[in-house]
Write an enzyme that holds these catalytic residues in place. Structure first.
Site, PDB file in Angstrom:
ATOM      1  N   ASN A  18       0.863  -1.187   0.000  1.00 15.39           N
ATOM      2  CA  ASN A  18       0.000   0.000   0.000  1.00 15.39           C
ATOM      3  C   ASN A  18       0.901   1.239   0.000  1.00 15.39           C
ATOM      4  OD1 ASN A  18      -1.762   2.081   0.554  1.00 15.39           O
ATOM      5  ND2 ASN A  18      -2.288   1.401   2.616  1.00 15.39           N
ATOM      6  N   LYS A  20       0.074   4.279  -0.270  1.00 16.76           N
ATOM      7  CA  LYS A  20      -0.551   5.485   0.287  1.00 16.76           C
ATOM      8  C   LYS A  20      -0.285   6.672  -0.658  1.00 16.76           C
ATOM      9  CE  LYS A  20      -0.051   3.339   4.735  1.00 16.76           C
ATOM     10  NZ  LYS A  20      -0.027   3.473   6.185  1.00 16.76           N
ATOM     11  N   HIS A 110      -9.550   1.269   4.794  1.00 19.95           N
ATOM     12  CA  HIS A 110      -8.271   1.431   5.497  1.00 19.95           C
ATOM     13  C   HIS A 110      -8.481   2.372   6.687  1.00 19.95           C
ATOM     14  CE1 HIS A 110      -4.158   2.615   6.375  1.00 19.95           C
ATOM     15  NE2 HIS A 110      -3.793   1.498   5.764  1.00 19.95           N
ATOM     16  N   GLU A 112      -6.871   4.774   7.738  1.00 19.12           N
ATOM     17  CA  GLU A 112      -6.673   6.200   7.435  1.00 19.12           C
ATOM     18  C   GLU A 112      -7.916   6.798   6.771  1.00 19.12           C
ATOM     19  OE1 GLU A 112      -2.973   5.663   5.356  1.00 19.12           O
ATOM     20  OE2 GLU A 112      -2.059   5.041   7.250  1.00 19.12           O
ATOM     21  N   GLU A 180      -5.550  -4.998  10.439  1.00 23.21           N
ATOM     22  CA  GLU A 180      -4.519  -3.989  10.664  1.00 23.21           C
ATOM     23  C   GLU A 180      -4.802  -3.240  11.965  1.00 23.21           C
ATOM     24  OE1 GLU A 180      -2.405  -2.740   6.811  1.00 23.21           O
ATOM     25  OE2 GLU A 180      -4.190  -1.516   7.010  1.00 23.21           O
ATOM     26  N   GLY A 186       2.345   2.051  10.826  1.00 26.29           N
ATOM     27  CA  GLY A 186       3.334   3.128  10.748  1.00 26.29           C
ATOM     28  C   GLY A 186       4.033   3.426  12.060  1.00 26.29           C
ATOM     29  N   SER A 226       3.305  -2.298  10.371  1.00 23.97           N
ATOM     30  CA  SER A 226       4.750  -2.384  10.608  1.00 23.97           C
ATOM     31  C   SER A 226       5.360  -3.721  10.192  1.00 23.97           C
ATOM     32  CB  SER A 226       5.069  -2.049  12.074  1.00 23.97           C
ATOM     33  OG  SER A 226       4.674  -0.714  12.366  1.00 23.97           O
TER      34      SER A 226
END
Ligand code: PGA
Length: 268
Positions: A18, A20, A110, A112, A180, A186, A226
């Site tokens: 991904n 992003k 996702h 985000e 996730e 991250g 991660s």
């Protein structure tokens, strides 16, 4: 007679990058080309692990052209999809447009998108339905925050999120699920492989309950948060982890190629 159980080895692992909001279309072409060369040089067997990249929308046509021209064994997908097929929705991308670019997958829900764009579980279910209307496999992302983990334990929130998202799934259409944990994305602080296994197993039980045992056994459930070359093998040893959704490490060519080739270092 009960359907024969599919073993983990029959689910082809999926290693998904991904990107992003990184890499423009020229950088994407260079990256995909180099990734293909690296995997070829390393004699990566594409039948043993599928690789997919998720570039920004503006890169997709370029990636498609390269993949088609050189017949590269790399799948690609969008990072989001509109719940609508057409109309006055400025800035949205229709599943019809993604399908026209031979987009195999699309990331849906996702964390985000949930956090910065206010996407609800219901909106995500509508996007799952949109993907299936256009023959695209949704990668449905679920995961708990650190707060959720403390209040509700590890699997309650991801299972509840997936239950709603599956309301959009068309019968007989493929899905991929990505667990996730928000606290792991991250952060450099990945879940342990045991934590990932525990939640992925709970998600598979839910899929069996909603879509049936056969679908549950065939569905790939990824871990994300991660993931790097140094920890992928541990996750992939777990029975219910069938791949990874990789963010930061998917932008580093050697690192991502090494993640894709986890079978070579599965003993580490
Ligand atoms: P990360 O991101 O690998 O950088 O933690 C994962 C993701 O957001 O899908």
């Amino acid at each position: 007679m009960a359907a024969e159980r599919m073993t983990q080895t029959q689910r082809v692992p999926l290693l998904a990058g991904n990107w992003k909001m990184n890499l423009d279309h020229l950088q994407a072409i260079a990256f995909v080309q180099k990734l293909a060369w690296t995997l070829k040089d390393a004699q990566h067997d594409v039948a043993s692990a599928e690789v997919a990249v998720f570039p920004p929308f503006t890169d997709l046509r370029s990636v498609q052209t390269l993949v088609n021209a050189d017949d590269l064994p790399i799948a690609y997908g969008g990072q989001d999809i509109s719940a609508h097929d057409s109309g006055a929705y400025t800035g949205e991308i229709s599943g019809a447009f993604l399908a026209a670019l031979d987009t195999k997958y699309v990331i849906v829900g996702h964390s985000e998108r949930r956090e910065y764009h206010g996407e609800t579980d219901e909106a995500i279910a509508a996007k799952v339905a949109a993907a299936h209307r256009h023959g695209i496999v949704p990668i449905i992302c679920v995961g708990e925050t650190a707060d959720d983990l403390e209040k509700h334990g590890p699997s309650a929130v991801p299972v509840a999120q997936l239950r709603v998202a599956l309301e959009g799934a068309a019968k007989g259409s493929e899905i991929v699920v990505a667990y996730e944990p928000v606290w792991a994305i991250g952060s450099g602080q990945a879940a342990t492989s045991e934590q990932a296994q525990q939640v992925c197993a709970a998600l598979r039980v839910l899929i069996a309950e909603v879509l049936g045992d056969e679908v549950a056994q065939a569905t790939r459930i990824l871990y994300g948060g991660s993931v790097k070359a140094a920890n992928i093998a541990g996750f992939m040893r777990e029975t219910d982890v069938d791949g990874a959704l990789v963010g930061g490490a998917s932008l580093q060519l050697e690192e991502f190629a090494s993640i894709v080739r986890f079978q070579k270092h599965v003993g580490t």
